[in-house]
Motif scaffolding. Structure first.
Motif, PDB file in Angstrom:
ATOM      1  N   LEU A 126       0.806  -1.212   0.000  1.00  0.00           N
ATOM      2  CA  LEU A 126       0.000   0.000   0.000  1.00  0.00           C
ATOM      3  C   LEU A 126       0.843   1.269   0.000  1.00  0.00           C
ATOM      4  CD1 LEU A 126      -2.886  -0.921   2.473  1.00  0.00           C
ATOM      5  CD2 LEU A 126      -2.671  -1.379   0.017  1.00  0.00           C
ATOM      6  N   SER A 127       0.278   2.306  -0.617  1.00  0.00           N
ATOM      7  CA  SER A 127       0.933   3.612  -0.657  1.00  0.00           C
ATOM      8  C   SER A 127       0.439   4.472   0.501  1.00  0.00           C
ATOM      9  CB  SER A 127       0.644   4.307  -1.993  1.00  0.00           C
ATOM     10  OG  SER A 127      -0.741   4.554  -2.123  1.00  0.00           O
ATOM     11  N   ALA A 128       1.087   5.596   0.720  1.00  0.00           N
ATOM     12  CA  ALA A 128       0.804   6.444   1.880  1.00  0.00           C
ATOM     13  C   ALA A 128      -0.638   6.927   1.917  1.00  0.00           C
ATOM     14  CB  ALA A 128       1.757   7.641   1.882  1.00  0.00           C
ATOM     15  N   GLY A 129      -1.282   7.046   0.770  1.00  0.00           N
ATOM     16  CA  GLY A 129      -2.653   7.549   0.738  1.00  0.00           C
ATOM     17  C   GLY A 129      -3.721   6.477   0.856  1.00  0.00           C
ATOM     18  N   GLN A 130      -3.337   5.260   1.186  1.00  0.00           N
ATOM     19  CA  GLN A 130      -4.301   4.161   1.197  1.00  0.00           C
ATOM     20  C   GLN A 130      -4.623   3.654   2.603  1.00  0.00           C
ATOM     21  OE1 GLN A 130      -2.274   1.659  -1.848  1.00  0.00           O
ATOM     22  NE2 GLN A 130      -4.130   1.969  -3.062  1.00  0.00           N
ATOM     23  N   GLY A 131      -4.569   4.548   3.579  1.00  0.00           N
ATOM     24  CA  GLY A 131      -4.889   4.171   4.946  1.00  0.00           C
ATOM     25  C   GLY A 131      -6.320   3.667   5.107  1.00  0.00           C
ATOM     26  N   GLU A 132      -7.276   4.334   4.461  1.00  0.00           N
ATOM     27  CA  GLU A 132      -8.668   3.909   4.563  1.00  0.00           C
ATOM     28  C   GLU A 132      -8.877   2.546   3.913  1.00  0.00           C
ATOM     29  OE1 GLU A 132     -11.149   5.163   6.334  1.00  0.00           O
ATOM     30  OE2 GLU A 132      -9.606   6.518   7.095  1.00  0.00           O
ATOM     31  N   LEU A 133      -8.180   2.297   2.824  1.00  0.00           N
ATOM     32  CA  LEU A 133      -8.255   0.986   2.182  1.00  0.00           C
ATOM     33  C   LEU A 133      -7.752  -0.092   3.131  1.00  0.00           C
ATOM     34  CD1 LEU A 133      -8.786  -0.662  -0.441  1.00  0.00           C
ATOM     35  CD2 LEU A 133      -6.391  -0.245  -1.031  1.00  0.00           C
ATOM     36  N   CYS A 134      -6.660   0.208   3.821  1.00  0.00           N
ATOM     37  CA  CYS A 134      -6.117  -0.739   4.789  1.00  0.00           C
ATOM     38  C   CYS A 134      -7.126  -1.029   5.888  1.00  0.00           C
ATOM     39  CB  CYS A 134      -4.817  -0.189   5.379  1.00  0.00           C
ATOM     40  SG  CYS A 134      -4.076  -1.254   6.631  1.00  0.00           S
ATOM     41  N   ARG A 135      -7.761   0.005   6.405  1.00  0.00           N
ATOM     42  CA  ARG A 135      -8.753  -0.177   7.475  1.00  0.00           C
ATOM     43  C   ARG A 135      -9.914  -1.040   6.996  1.00  0.00           C
ATOM     44  NH1 ARG A 135      -7.311   5.360   8.222  1.00  0.00           N
ATOM     45  NH2 ARG A 135      -6.253   5.684  10.224  1.00  0.00           N
ATOM     46  N   ALA A 136     -10.322  -0.871   5.745  1.00  0.00           N
ATOM     47  CA  ALA A 136     -11.428  -1.668   5.212  1.00  0.00           C
ATOM     48  C   ALA A 136     -11.078  -3.149   5.192  1.00  0.00           C
ATOM     49  CB  ALA A 136     -11.783  -1.189   3.803  1.00  0.00           C
ATOM     50  N   PHE A 137      -9.822  -3.455   4.882  1.00  0.00           N
ATOM     51  CA  PHE A 137      -9.411  -4.858   4.820  1.00  0.00           C
ATOM     52  C   PHE A 137      -9.034  -5.416   6.190  1.00  0.00           C
ATOM     53  CE2 PHE A 137      -9.238  -4.121   0.294  1.00  0.00           C
ATOM     54  CZ  PHE A 137      -9.556  -5.366  -0.224  1.00  0.00           C
ATOM     55  N   ALA A 138      -8.991  -4.564   7.198  1.00  0.00           N
ATOM     56  CA  ALA A 138      -8.703  -5.032   8.560  1.00  0.00           C
ATOM     57  C   ALA A 138      -9.976  -5.418   9.307  1.00  0.00           C
ATOM     58  CB  ALA A 138      -7.960  -3.945   9.339  1.00  0.00           C
ATOM     59  N   VAL A 139     -11.137  -5.129   8.715  1.00  0.00           N
ATOM     60  CA  VAL A 139     -12.418  -5.424   9.363  1.00  0.00           C
ATOM     61  C   VAL A 139     -12.827  -6.850   9.042  1.00  0.00           C
ATOM     62  CG1 VAL A 139     -14.857  -4.815   9.462  1.00  0.00           C
ATOM     63  CG2 VAL A 139     -13.131  -3.015   9.285  1.00  0.00           C
ATOM     64  N   SER A 140     -13.283  -7.569  10.051  1.00  0.00           N
ATOM     65  CA  SER A 140     -13.718  -8.954   9.863  1.00  0.00           C
ATOM     66  C   SER A 140     -15.203  -9.007   9.530  1.00  0.00           C
ATOM     67  CB  SER A 140     -13.442  -9.755  11.135  1.00  0.00           C
ATOM     68  OG  SER A 140     -13.889 -11.081  10.996  1.00  0.00           O
ATOM     69  N   GLY A 141     -15.542  -9.834   8.557  1.00  0.00           N
ATOM     70  CA  GLY A 141     -16.947 -10.091   8.246  1.00  0.00           C
ATOM     71  C   GLY A 141     -17.587  -9.137   7.267  1.00  0.00           C
ATOM     72  N   ALA A 142     -16.924  -8.067   6.887  1.00  0.00           N
ATOM     73  CA  ALA A 142     -17.512  -7.096   5.961  1.00  0.00           C
ATOM     74  C   ALA A 142     -17.192  -7.478   4.514  1.00  0.00           C
ATOM     75  CB  ALA A 142     -16.984  -5.702   6.262  1.00  0.00           C
ATOM     76  N   ASP A 143     -17.874  -6.827   3.575  1.00  0.00           N
ATOM     77  CA  ASP A 143     -17.554  -6.989   2.160  1.00  0.00           C
ATOM     78  C   ASP A 143     -16.368  -6.076   1.868  1.00  0.00           C
ATOM     79  OD1 ASP A 143     -17.356  -7.244  -0.544  1.00  0.00           O
ATOM     80  OD2 ASP A 143     -19.356  -6.471  -1.012  1.00  0.00           O
ATOM     81  N   LYS A 144     -15.186  -6.625   2.002  1.00  0.00           N
ATOM     82  CA  LYS A 144     -13.972  -5.812   1.921  1.00  0.00           C
ATOM     83  C   LYS A 144     -13.720  -5.247   0.532  1.00  0.00           C
ATOM     84  CE  LYS A 144     -11.898  -8.636   5.568  1.00  0.00           C
ATOM     85  NZ  LYS A 144     -10.776  -9.526   5.938  1.00  0.00           N
ATOM     86  N   PHE A 145     -14.274  -5.853  -0.481  1.00  0.00           N
ATOM     87  CA  PHE A 145     -14.002  -5.422  -1.849  1.00  0.00           C
ATOM     88  C   PHE A 145     -15.060  -4.468  -2.400  1.00  0.00           C
ATOM     89  CE2 PHE A 145     -11.417  -9.155  -1.372  1.00  0.00           C
ATOM     90  CZ  PHE A 145     -10.264  -8.873  -2.089  1.00  0.00           C
TER      91      PHE A 145
END
Length: 209
Positions: A126-145
């Protein structure tokens, strides 16, 4: 000489006739900590101290169904299944010859069994501007994509996320135990990097830098 040059020189030396034979180290004994044994380091202190080590952040992805090399896993996958992915700090290069990388994943991860069933994965750095993307993939059970732009990595078909600094397309090579985690080794089949100069996303003391 850079790291890659030193590694290549070491490989050439070990392959030469003058290199001494390398004896394999004995396999360490594996055991669990007994109930009457105190942990040598409190978990909170372990997290606090190790949090001083800044790490890069990646998202490890796998296709919704297995590749053609594992038709049974493909048959077992539910119809309309989504691809798998999770945010990962514990990723590193491992070997130059053969090209291997490694990541660690918790034994209780619900995403890991899906990656293991696929037998392949793609590491998205990930690049420096992708913090929110990282948080989305750190959540369990959600539709990460949901709402995430990606295409298929060229060999495995794993999701290759848009806007990342680099991607590494892999086949699972080996899996080792490591306490409450698994150490997953992947053999690199293809890889690439962006041509820009954007900074990486870093994690330090519980927050992004």
């Amino acid at each position: 000489m850079g790291h890659a040059g030193m590694a290549a020189a070491a490989v050439r030396y070990l392959r030469s006739a003058d290199a001494p034979p390398v004896a394999a180290l004995p396999r360490p004994a594996l055991r669990c900590v007994g109930e009457d044994e105190r942990a040598p380091v409190p978990q909170a202190e372990f997290r606090r101290v190790l949090g001083n080590f800044a790490s890069g952040v990646a998202v490890v992805t796998a296709p919704a169904t297995a590749t053609a090399t594992d038709p049974q896993a493909t048959a077992d996958a539910p119809q309309g299944a989504a691809p798998a992915g999770f945010a990962c700090q514990s990723f590193s290069s491992l070997s130059l010859d053969p090209p291997l990388v490694a990541f660690m994943v918790g034994r209780t991860s619900t995403t890991w069994p899906r990656i293991a069933r696929a037998g392949v994965f793609c590491v998205n750095v990930l690049s420096a501007g992708q913090g929110e993307l990282c948080r989305a993939f750190a959540v369990s059970g959600a539709d990460k994509f949901a709402g995430v732009t990606y295409d298929a990595a060229p060999v495995s078909g794993s999701p290759r996320l848009a806007g990342t600094l680099a991607w590494i397309d892999c086949t699972i090579h080996a899996v080792h135990t490591g306490g409450d985690h698994l150490i997953v080794v992947g053999r690199v089949d293809a890889l690439g990097a962006s041509e820009g100069d954007e900074a990486p996303l870093l994690f330090h003391k519980g927050r992004f830098l």
